[in-house]
Design a protein around this motif. Structure first.
Motif, PDB file in Angstrom:
ATOM      1  N   PHE A   1      33.655 -29.552 -21.392  1.00 19.80           N
ATOM      2  CA  PHE A   1      35.042 -29.255 -21.245  1.00 19.80           C
ATOM      3  C   PHE A   1      35.509 -27.615 -21.339  1.00 19.80           C
ATOM      4  O   PHE A   1      36.138 -27.188 -20.535  1.00 19.80           O
TER       5      PHE A   1
ATOM      6  N   ILE B   1      34.500 -26.648 -17.738  1.00 19.01           N
ATOM      7  CA  ILE B   1      35.581 -27.168 -16.983  1.00 19.01           C
ATOM      8  C   ILE B   1      36.850 -26.224 -16.991  1.00 19.01           C
ATOM      9  O   ILE B   1      37.370 -25.526 -15.831  1.00 19.01           O
TER      10      ILE B   1
ATOM     11  N   ASN C   1      41.443 -35.246 -13.410  1.00 20.49           N
ATOM     12  CA  ASN C   1      41.111 -36.634 -13.526  1.00 20.49           C
ATOM     13  C   ASN C   1      39.949 -36.949 -14.141  1.00 20.49           C
ATOM     14  O   ASN C   1      38.837 -36.086 -13.877  1.00 20.49           O
ATOM     15  N   ASP C   2      39.811 -38.151 -14.812  1.00 25.03           N
ATOM     16  CA  ASP C   2      38.697 -38.720 -15.442  1.00 25.03           C
ATOM     17  C   ASP C   2      37.474 -38.973 -14.404  1.00 25.03           C
ATOM     18  O   ASP C   2      37.927 -39.644 -13.448  1.00 25.03           O
ATOM     19  N   ILE C   3      36.398 -38.820 -14.613  1.00 29.17           N
ATOM     20  CA  ILE C   3      35.374 -39.020 -13.826  1.00 29.17           C
ATOM     21  C   ILE C   3      34.982 -40.527 -13.614  1.00 29.17           C
ATOM     22  O   ILE C   3      34.521 -41.076 -12.500  1.00 29.17           O
ATOM     23  N   ASN C   4      35.575 -41.389 -14.614  1.00 24.61           N
ATOM     24  CA  ASN C   4      35.245 -42.749 -14.650  1.00 24.61           C
ATOM     25  C   ASN C   4      36.659 -43.362 -15.079  1.00 24.61           C
ATOM     26  O   ASN C   4      36.820 -44.015 -16.255  1.00 24.61           O
TER      27      ASN C   4
ATOM     28  N   HIS D   1      44.162 -41.600 -14.296  1.00 20.27           N
ATOM     29  CA  HIS D   1      43.368 -41.585 -15.845  1.00 20.27           C
ATOM     30  C   HIS D   1      43.169 -40.024 -15.783  1.00 20.27           C
ATOM     31  O   HIS D   1      42.060 -39.766 -15.153  1.00 20.27           O
TER      32      HIS D   1
ATOM     33  N   ASN E   1      40.948 -39.892 -28.845  1.00 17.29           N
ATOM     34  CA  ASN E   1      39.761 -40.666 -29.709  1.00 17.29           C
ATOM     35  C   ASN E   1      39.189 -39.457 -30.483  1.00 17.29           C
ATOM     36  O   ASN E   1      39.108 -38.357 -30.254  1.00 17.29           O
TER      37      ASN E   1
ATOM     38  N   GLY F   1      35.417 -43.626 -30.649  1.00 18.77           N
ATOM     39  CA  GLY F   1      34.910 -43.630 -29.426  1.00 18.77           C
ATOM     40  C   GLY F   1      34.828 -42.343 -28.779  1.00 18.77           C
ATOM     41  O   GLY F   1      34.717 -42.113 -27.344  1.00 18.77           O
ATOM     42  N   GLN F   2      34.917 -41.297 -29.335  1.00 18.39           N
ATOM     43  CA  GLN F   2      34.872 -40.064 -28.700  1.00 18.39           C
ATOM     44  C   GLN F   2      33.296 -39.548 -28.245  1.00 18.39           C
ATOM     45  O   GLN F   2      32.380 -39.928 -29.006  1.00 18.39           O
ATOM     46  N   THR F   3      33.321 -39.180 -27.035  1.00 18.82           N
ATOM     47  CA  THR F   3      31.997 -38.855 -26.585  1.00 18.82           C
ATOM     48  C   THR F   3      31.867 -37.337 -26.048  1.00 18.82           C
ATOM     49  O   THR F   3      30.842 -36.808 -25.810  1.00 18.82           O
ATOM     50  N   VAL F   4      33.006 -36.742 -25.828  1.00 11.95           N
ATOM     51  CA  VAL F   4      32.997 -35.271 -25.513  1.00 11.95           C
ATOM     52  C   VAL F   4      33.624 -34.444 -26.651  1.00 11.95           C
ATOM     53  O   VAL F   4      34.922 -34.793 -27.044  1.00 11.95           O
TER      54      VAL F   4
ATOM     55  N   HIS G   1      40.663 -34.081 -26.190  1.00 14.59           N
ATOM     56  CA  HIS G   1      41.300 -34.231 -24.973  1.00 14.59           C
ATOM     57  C   HIS G   1      42.331 -35.296 -25.273  1.00 14.59           C
ATOM     58  O   HIS G   1      41.798 -36.353 -25.916  1.00 14.59           O
TER      59      HIS G   1
ATOM     60  N   HIS H   1      43.865 -38.518 -23.306  1.00 13.68           N
ATOM     61  CA  HIS H   1      43.767 -39.480 -22.163  1.00 13.68           C
ATOM     62  C   HIS H   1      45.044 -39.850 -21.841  1.00 13.68           C
ATOM     63  O   HIS H   1      45.941 -40.230 -22.673  1.00 13.68           O
TER      64      HIS H   1
HETATM   65  P1  AMP Z   1      36.017 -39.720 -25.074  1.00 11.46           P
HETATM   66  O1  AMP Z   1      35.266 -40.991 -24.910  1.00 11.46           O
HETATM   67  O2  AMP Z   1      37.370 -40.356 -25.559  1.00 11.46           O
HETATM   68  O3  AMP Z   1      35.172 -38.611 -25.616  1.00 11.46           O
HETATM   69  O4  AMP Z   1      36.471 -39.281 -23.575  1.00 11.46           O
HETATM   70  C1  AMP Z   1      35.418 -38.651 -22.645  1.00 11.46           C
HETATM   71  C2  AMP Z   1      36.221 -38.689 -21.214  1.00 11.46           C
HETATM   72  O5  AMP Z   1      35.619 -37.888 -20.307  1.00 11.46           O
HETATM   73  C3  AMP Z   1      35.509 -40.238 -20.728  1.00 11.46           C
HETATM   74  O6  AMP Z   1      36.714 -41.011 -20.173  1.00 11.46           O
HETATM   75  C4  AMP Z   1      34.502 -39.675 -19.501  1.00 11.46           C
HETATM   76  O7  AMP Z   1      34.676 -40.623 -18.116  1.00 11.46           O
HETATM   77  C5  AMP Z   1      35.116 -38.194 -19.205  1.00 11.46           C
HETATM   78  N1  AMP Z   1      34.349 -37.293 -18.480  1.00 11.46           N
HETATM   79  C6  AMP Z   1      33.124 -36.978 -18.884  1.00 11.46           C
HETATM   80  N2  AMP Z   1      32.313 -36.028 -18.017  1.00 11.46           N
HETATM   81  C7  AMP Z   1      33.353 -35.814 -17.135  1.00 11.46           C
HETATM   82  C8  AMP Z   1      33.769 -35.015 -16.183  1.00 11.46           C
HETATM   83  N3  AMP Z   1      32.488 -34.076 -15.681  1.00 11.46           N
HETATM   84  N4  AMP Z   1      34.973 -34.954 -15.358  1.00 11.46           N
HETATM   85  C9  AMP Z   1      35.830 -35.680 -15.637  1.00 11.46           C
HETATM   86  N5  AMP Z   1      35.853 -36.437 -16.835  1.00 11.46           N
HETATM   87  C10 AMP Z   1      34.569 -36.739 -17.470  1.00 11.46           C
END
Ligand code: AMP
Ligand code: ZN
Length: 120
Positions: free
Chosen positions: A5, A8, A28-31, A37, A86, A92-95, A99, A101
């Motif tokens: 991020f 970005i 916008n979220d990629i997914n 979203h 998150n 459920g945090q992955t990044v 951020h 949502h």
């Molecule tokens: P979290 O699981 O709360 O950490 O959310 C991370 C979010 O980042 C997920 O919903 C992913 O779909 C989104 N995400 C990951 N990579 C990208 C990207 N390059 N551009 C936009 N959204 C992204």
């Protein structure tokens, strides 16, 4: 720092920006999990909500205010929407750059978990 991020924010990695101000950007979220979203992130790197401190109060507020502005711009402020941040594994945090949502454009269920809470 190897943070998706932050890249970005700097423009090194492209994103579909829908809002920006001095403190935050949104894209916008990629997914996407809803018709809208978006992710709203501080320009400043803060890894998790646990690492925010008193000096981050205004930037944390800016995330929520940006969510309300985007909801209004996109026309679902009155229908309603959800904001979620998150934190760490159970959240459920992955990044690991905080951020908020912003999910809107459809009715969502609650609670967000399937299993009964274990109290023991
Ligand atoms: P979290 O699981 O709360 O950490 O959310 C991370 C979010 O980042 C997920 O919903 C992913 O779909 C989104 N995400 C990951 N990579 C990208 C990207 N390059 N551009 C936009 N959204 C992204
Ligand atoms: Zn970062």
């Amino acid at each position: 720092m190897d943070c998706l991020f932050c890249k970005i924010v700097s423009g090194e990695i492209p994103a579909n920006r829908i809002y920006e101000d001095d403190d935050v950007i949104a894209f916008n979220d990629i997914n996407p999990q809803a018709p809208t979203h978006a992710l709203i992130i501080p320009r400043k790197h803060i890894a998790t909500l646990n690492s925010a401190d008193e000096s981050d109060k205004s930037v944390l507020g800016a995330l929520s205010l940006a969510a309300a502005k985007i909801a209004k711009e996109q026309g679902f402020d009155q229908a309603g929407y959800r904001t979620v941040m998150n934190c760490n594994e159970h959240g459920g945090q992955t990044v690991y750059h905080i951020h908020l949502h912003l999910l809107g454009g459809k009715a969502m269920g609650w609670p967000p978990y399937q299993n009964k809470l274990k109290t023991a």
